[in-house]
Scaffold this motif. Structure first.
Motif, PDB file in Angstrom:
ATOM      1  N   TYR A   1      49.210  21.830   6.376  1.00  0.00           N
ATOM      2  CA  TYR A   1      48.214  22.058   7.415  1.00  0.00           C
ATOM      3  C   TYR A   1      46.824  22.036   6.796  1.00  0.00           C
ATOM      4  CZ  TYR A   1      52.162  23.488  10.280  1.00  0.00           C
ATOM      5  OH  TYR A   1      53.340  23.505  10.963  1.00  0.00           O
TER       6      TYR A   1
ATOM      7  N   ASN B   1      43.316  24.649  16.975  1.00  0.00           N
ATOM      8  CA  ASN B   1      44.749  24.686  16.684  1.00  0.00           C
ATOM      9  C   ASN B   1      45.060  24.194  15.270  1.00  0.00           C
ATOM     10  OD1 ASN B   1      45.536  25.699  19.128  1.00  0.00           O
ATOM     11  ND2 ASN B   1      46.262  23.763  19.967  1.00  0.00           N
ATOM     12  N   LYS B   2      46.135  24.712  14.696  1.00  0.00           N
ATOM     13  CA  LYS B   2      46.598  24.202  13.416  1.00  0.00           C
ATOM     14  C   LYS B   2      46.973  22.732  13.565  1.00  0.00           C
ATOM     15  CE  LYS B   2      48.448  28.375  11.201  1.00  0.00           C
ATOM     16  NZ  LYS B   2      49.666  28.988  10.634  1.00  0.00           N
TER      17      LYS B   2
ATOM     18  N   ASN C   1      41.762  23.081  10.990  1.00  0.00           N
ATOM     19  CA  ASN C   1      42.142  23.180  12.399  1.00  0.00           C
ATOM     20  C   ASN C   1      41.420  22.119  13.223  1.00  0.00           C
ATOM     21  OD1 ASN C   1      43.715  25.362  11.750  1.00  0.00           O
ATOM     22  ND2 ASN C   1      42.272  26.894  12.486  1.00  0.00           N
TER      23      ASN C   1
ATOM     24  N   GLY D   1      36.917  19.722  12.533  1.00  0.00           N
ATOM     25  CA  GLY D   1      37.332  21.126  12.523  1.00  0.00           C
ATOM     26  C   GLY D   1      36.217  22.124  12.320  1.00  0.00           C
TER      27      GLY D   1
END
Length: 295
Positions: free
Chosen positions: A57, A115-116, A60, A99
């Motif tokens: 990940y 969101n991730k 975001n 992000g």
């Protein structure tokens, strides 16, 4: 464990070819491919069993809730990356979103959340040896962080004092800097060209910044003898260990195209890389040997 990192500064010099030969000559119990933008070490090492995959990940990404959105357009106006589009309603282009979360901050009705986002895949192989690698998803950033995770995967799963080989990425950017961090020694694979010499010098300067020892070898040295001599002269002037020349070899090209290492076949390049290997390992262990002699 001792980490030997193989870099080039410039792409296409034969860095992975040399790394593969080193892994086989050393019979390494652990190795890694830190070229997360375009990993290819697995093509020559044929690690395809006992694979453990996990999501990586990165930053975001913004997502707009169309039910809450009042179509004010403020997010689109303030986004400096042109990541917000308006067709029938406002949406975020995940490939353009960096992000930064500014859109979330300016939204008057809290219609935007961060969101991730899956930015890549981490892969660990445990069949014959511990092999840590990863692949960054197209359009994703934070490649340096992913490289750090690749190296962490190797450290966490390999308990040994032996030497491990790390195949780095080209350039001098984030993934290379993350690759250099914490390693014991760097072998730079250069090529006898103007761009090859320029990029070699840049990667040496980067390594010097981290106070990491380096050595240099030249691949395909006989394609430009004059430039090869220039590289050797530069190493002498800068007191950098020069560990050898590897000639251009049609048999090497054939071996690599067949998914083999240059030491798997009877090649002049394979014989040359063995000499480079022995000299590099001796420099890597030089500090330890000096310490033992003192004690």
């Amino acid at each position: 464990m001792k980490q030997l990192l193989i870099l080039s500064g410039k792409g296409g010099t034969g860095k992975t070819t040399v790394a593969t030969a080193f892994i086989k000559l050393l019979n390494a119990k652990g190795y890694a491919d830190c070229d997360v933008d375009a990993p290819n070490l697995h093509l020559l090492m044929h690690q395809n069993t006992d694979k453990i995959s996990s999501n990586y990940y990165g930053m975001n990404k913004a997502v707009i809730d169309s039910e809450k959105c009042i179509n004010c357009g403020l997010c689109m106006e303030k986004c400096r990356f042109d990541a917000i589009e308006n067709e029938s309603d406002y949406k975020v282009n995940p490939f353009a979103c960096e992000g930064c979360s500014l859109c979330e901050y300016v939204c008057p009705v809290n219609a935007i959340i961060m969101n991730k986002d899956v930015a890549g895949e981490l892969m660990l192989y445990k069949s014959d040896a511990i092999f840590s690698t990863a692949e960054l998803k197209m359009g994703s950033g934070t490649s340096g962080m992913l490289v750090s995770e690749v190296k962490k995967g190797l450290r966490d799963n390999l308990v040994t004092d032996e030497i491990v080989i790390i195949d780095g990425s080209p350039g001098i950017g984030c993934p290379v800097i993350a690759s250099i961090t914490g390693v014991d020694f760097i072998l730079i694979v250069s090529e006898p060209s103007i761009s090859g010499i320029s990029d070699m010098k840049r990667i040496i300067e980067t390594a010097n910044h981290f106070k990491t020892k380096v050595a240099v070898c030249i691949n395909k040295y006989d394609t430009n003898i004059k430039k090869a001599e220039e590289i050797e002269e530069y190493c002498i002037q800068k007191n950098i260990p020069f560990v050898g020349n590897i000639p251009f070899d049609n048999k090497a090209v054939k071996a690599i195209n067949e998914g083999k290492s240059i030491i798997d076949e009877d090649t002049v390049s394979g014989k040359a890389v063995k000499n480079v290997y022995h000299k590099t390992i001796s420099y890597l262990l030089e500090k330890e040997n000096k310490l033992e002699s003192i004690l």
